[in-house]
Each structure stands twice: as structure tokens, then as C-alpha cells.
Scaffold this active site. Structure first.
Site, mmCIF file in Angstrom:
data_model
loop_
_atom_site.group_PDB
_atom_site.id
_atom_site.type_symbol
_atom_site.label_atom_id
_atom_site.label_comp_id
_atom_site.label_asym_id
_atom_site.label_seq_id
_atom_site.Cartn_x
_atom_site.Cartn_y
_atom_site.Cartn_z
ATOM 1 N N ALA A 173 -46.790 -49.552 18.189
ATOM 2 C CA ALA A 173 -47.066 -49.301 19.605
ATOM 3 C C ALA A 173 -47.028 -47.801 19.886
ATOM 4 O O ALA A 173 -46.817 -46.981 18.983
ATOM 5 C CB ALA A 173 -46.029 -50.032 20.466
ATOM 6 N N TYR A 217 -48.430 -44.557 17.645
ATOM 7 C CA TYR A 217 -48.005 -44.118 16.322
ATOM 8 C C TYR A 217 -48.924 -44.697 15.234
ATOM 9 O O TYR A 217 -49.911 -45.355 15.537
ATOM 10 C CB TYR A 217 -46.528 -44.446 16.126
ATOM 11 C CG TYR A 217 -45.665 -43.692 17.121
ATOM 12 C CD1 TYR A 217 -45.665 -42.294 17.133
ATOM 13 C CD2 TYR A 217 -44.910 -44.359 18.081
ATOM 14 C CE1 TYR A 217 -44.916 -41.592 18.062
ATOM 15 C CE2 TYR A 217 -44.160 -43.650 19.015
ATOM 16 C CZ TYR A 217 -44.170 -42.266 19.004
ATOM 17 O OH TYR A 217 -43.448 -41.562 19.929
ATOM 18 N N THR A 237 -35.951 -43.507 21.499
ATOM 19 C CA THR A 237 -35.656 -42.255 20.808
ATOM 20 C C THR A 237 -34.658 -41.455 21.626
ATOM 21 O O THR A 237 -34.850 -41.244 22.822
ATOM 22 C CB THR A 237 -36.951 -41.441 20.614
ATOM 23 O OG1 THR A 237 -37.830 -42.166 19.755
ATOM 24 C CG2 THR A 237 -36.657 -40.088 19.997
ATOM 25 N N GLY A 278 -39.923 -51.757 32.194
ATOM 26 C CA GLY A 278 -39.740 -51.688 33.633
ATOM 27 C C GLY A 278 -39.056 -52.863 34.300
ATOM 28 O O GLY A 278 -39.134 -53.010 35.520
ATOM 29 N N PRO A 320 -35.848 -50.302 21.869
ATOM 30 C CA PRO A 320 -35.783 -49.111 21.008
ATOM 31 C C PRO A 320 -36.110 -47.857 21.816
ATOM 32 O O PRO A 320 -37.115 -47.808 22.519
ATOM 33 C CB PRO A 320 -36.848 -49.384 19.940
ATOM 34 C CG PRO A 320 -37.757 -50.397 20.540
ATOM 35 C CD PRO A 320 -36.963 -51.189 21.510
ATOM 36 N N GLN A 341 -35.941 -50.318 13.803
ATOM 37 C CA GLN A 341 -37.368 -50.125 14.067
ATOM 38 C C GLN A 341 -37.930 -49.088 13.098
ATOM 39 O O GLN A 341 -37.455 -47.955 13.040
ATOM 40 C CB GLN A 341 -37.607 -49.659 15.508
ATOM 41 C CG GLN A 341 -39.095 -49.626 15.856
ATOM 42 C CD GLN A 341 -39.373 -49.095 17.238
ATOM 43 O OE1 GLN A 341 -39.128 -47.929 17.518
ATOM 44 N NE2 GLN A 341 -39.903 -49.936 18.118
#
Length: 358
Positions: free
Chosen positions: A175, A178, A24, A296, A22, A97
Site C-alpha cells: 500500500a 511502496y 512509521t 480514520g 502499522p 509489516q
């Protein structure tokens, strides 16, 4: 490659173990409605075994950043139906999500209303991107008990809306600092009621929402994202291992589909009192649900993670932004496009739907 092998868990039958993380992208309208370019963006990446959507606001109160999408009215549902249909037409699987930003927001993008959070504690170590430029974070107002119950209801309604919009499931975003993690963290929750104080009380918000989602749409359609050691947005735990051991143990008692475990971003230093252990080994080994490892990874490191036998799938973020055909590139060990970081959070179609395929 194990990354390219199929997997079946809960109700999900996936063609590979590569998950689009996910991310943004801030391409929605100011009304939170996504357009045809968003449908094209996700359809281009339907080769992923599973797509986890960008974070989607569950209510007007959940909004923290401009141009982020919503899932709380009929216009939102109809717009997302075009996206999920486009993904399904390409053989993809997509989960929504669910997002409430809590204190990670600003009143300029909330019609003048202050963000709300577990406690009136501001984020001090960073600034926030708003429609009027970068600004210091404001001190949020503390949520009342009745507002907490309303937020629970907003999550449940958003989950129902997601299914109506054609999503194959929902993921609770717990996570990256938030709202659910704000309730859980010692640095952001100073409450002295049933949602504060002990680890169990601080975990209550997340566990109640998870149970509500399971009851509303079925546990086989529900997942959760956690980031135990990621200190983004001033999130800190006195004892992160004790806190997350408790949360994971309680989650293990619930019947749902998957956990996405996000490792700390290397851009953020590890807090001095935090363990140096690899998060997948430290926490992932305790999770009984299907596990998605994230943050990563590359082709070889993702494959190596699966070979360890703890994680079942691996999530890729930036690599999927720049490479809509990422699974094919991994299969052929082909070179990867490099992502344009200047267009990650906002802009038009450039560096959004125009990255070349092989």
C-alpha cells in the site's frame, strides 16, 4: 461492543477486534536497530487485539527513510526479540509489516545509491524527508529481472527473520505507494516484460511475493495491506476497480490469514476518474479472507463498520499513538488524549512512551 469482542481466525486468537495500525515512528538507530523504548512503546499498547508493527525494511536496498528499523541481520533479530517478548508478556499479539520503499527514498540515506523501482519514473507531486532535510525525489533506476528475483528472496528471508524474532506473523506492505504497489500501478510501472503491461503482469510481483511468504512461514502467519484508491506518492491506476478486482480475485485463491484494506486518507483528494464508493463496500465485500478495515475510524464509526458485516476488525492509528490504553477507553467511553503530530516521525521518548493512561 463488537469492537471489544474476541475473534478467532487462522492461527490468531484475539481478545478484541481493535488492531493497532502499522505506523512509521522513526525511532530506530541509523543502523536500523530498535531500542528498549520501542519495546516499551509496543508493550504499552498490547491491549490491542492485534498489533501490526511499523514498516520494517527487508534489506539495505529497501531503505527509503532514516531511522527506520530493519529485519535483515542478527542485530535486528535480537533487538526485535526484546520487543515481541515485551508484547507477549503483556498478552499481546504482534505481526511484522515487511517493507520495501522502492522509489520512495533518497540516495543521501542509501550511501549514495539511487532508489530502485519498476521503472525510472520519479515522484513529482511531493518531497521526501531525509536525514539532510526535505529534498525533491530523484529519478529511480529500473530494477533488472535478476534484482527482482533477489528482492523476492529478501522478502522471504525477512519473513523467516521475523518469525525468529518472535513475531506471530508477517504482513506484506502493498500500500501507500511502496514497491509492490509501484509494480501494480499504471503511473509507476512502464515495463514491457513479464512484470509490466497487462494488469496480470503488473500484479505478478505481489502475487509471487505472497506465495513465497506463504511457502516460507505458512499461510496462517501471512497477511497483506492494500490501499486501492489512496494516491500517495503519485500512485494512479487507469481503472482502479478493474486492477484491484483482478488482484483480489487472485489473492482469494491463496491460503493466508488476513487482508488489511486501507481507505484513502482524507488529506489526499480523490483522483477525478476514481469511483466515489466507500472502499470497504466496493472492495472489502469481494475479499474472502479475514478483513481489517483501516483509516480514520473512531469509537462509533468503527463499531458501525463491524455492524455492516463486511470487515471483521478495525485498525486504529493516531488514536493508538496517543492512547496506549485505547480499548479500555473505548469500553468506558472515556475521553481520548490528543496526539502530538510534531513527534510522529522522529524524536525521543516525549510523545512516544509518555502518553498517560486512564
Amino acid at each position: 461492543m463488537k469492537l471489544l469482542s474476541p475473534i478467532q481466525f487462522s492461527r490468531f486468537s484475539l481478545k478484541n477486534r481493535m488492531v493497532m495500525a502499522p505506523m512509521t515512528r522513526s525511532r530506530a538507530g541509523i543502523d536500523g536497530i530498535v531500542g528498549d523504548n520501542v519495546a516499551e512503546y509496543y508493550a504499552q499498547r498490547a491491549g490491542a487485539g492485534l498489533i501490526l508493527s511499523e514498516a520494517i525494511n527487508i534489506s539495505p536496498d529497501a531503505i527509503g527513510s532514516p531511522f527506520t528499523p530493519g529485519l535483515y541481520n542478527d542485530g535486528h533479530i535480537q533487538a526485535w526479540q526484546k520487543v515481541t517478548q515485551a508484547v507477549h508478556d503483556k498478552g499481546g499479539v504482534m505481526v511484522a509489516q515487511l517493507w520495501h520503499t522502492g522509489r520512495v527514498g533518497h540516495s543521501v540515506d542509501r550511501h549514495g545509491h539511487l532508489p530502485a523501482a519498476p521503472s525510472a519514473v520519479a515522484i513529482k507531486s511531493m518531497q521526501h524527508f531525509t536525514s539532510q532535510g526535505v529534498k525533491d525525489f530523484e529519478t529511480p533506476r529500473a530494477l533488472s529481472l535478476s534484482e527482482i528475483k533477489q528482492t523476492h528472496a529478501d522478502y522471504i528471508q525477512a519473513a523467516k527473520n521475523a518469525i525468529a524474532a518472535g513475531f506471530d506473523g508477517v504482513e506484506l506492505h502493498m500500500a501507500n505507494g511502496y514497491l509492490p504497489q509501484q509494480f501494480f500501478a499504471d503511473s509507476s510501472n512502464l515495463r514491457d516484460d513479464e512484470y509490466g503491461g497487462s494488469i496480470a503482469n503488473k500484479a505478478r510481483f505481489t502475487l509471487e511475493v505472497m506465495q513465497g511468504l506463504i511457502d516460507a512461514v505458512g499461510g496462517d502467519k501471512v497477511g497483506i495491506k492494500i490501499s486501492p484508491l489512496h494516491p500517495y506518492a503519485d500512485i494512479a491506476f487507469d481503472d482502479p476497480v478493474a486492477s484491484y478486482d483482478y488482484l483480489i480475485n487472485e489473492l482469494n485463491k491463496l491460503d493466508f490469514a488476513f487482508v488489511e484494506l486501507m481507505k484513502r486518507s482524507p488529506m489526499f483528494p480523490l483522483l477525478p476518474h476514481y469511483p466515489q464508493d466507500d472502499e470497504i463496500e466496493l472492495f472489502g465485500s469481494k475479499i474472502k479472507h479475514t478483513l481489517i478495515a483501516g483509516t480514520g475510524y473512531g469509537r462509533e464509526t468503527g463499531e458501525a463498520e463491524l455492524e455492516k458485516g463486511i470487515a471483521d476488525l478495525v485498525a486504529y492509528g493516531t488514536a493508538f499513538i496517543a492512547n496506549p490504553d485505547l480499548p479500555e477507553r473505548f469500553e468506558l467511553n472515556a475521553p481520548l488524549n490528543q496526539a502530538d503530530r510534531n513527534t510522529f516521525f522522529g524524536g525521543g521518548n516525549q510523545s512516544y512512551i509518555d502518553y498517560p493512561r486512564l
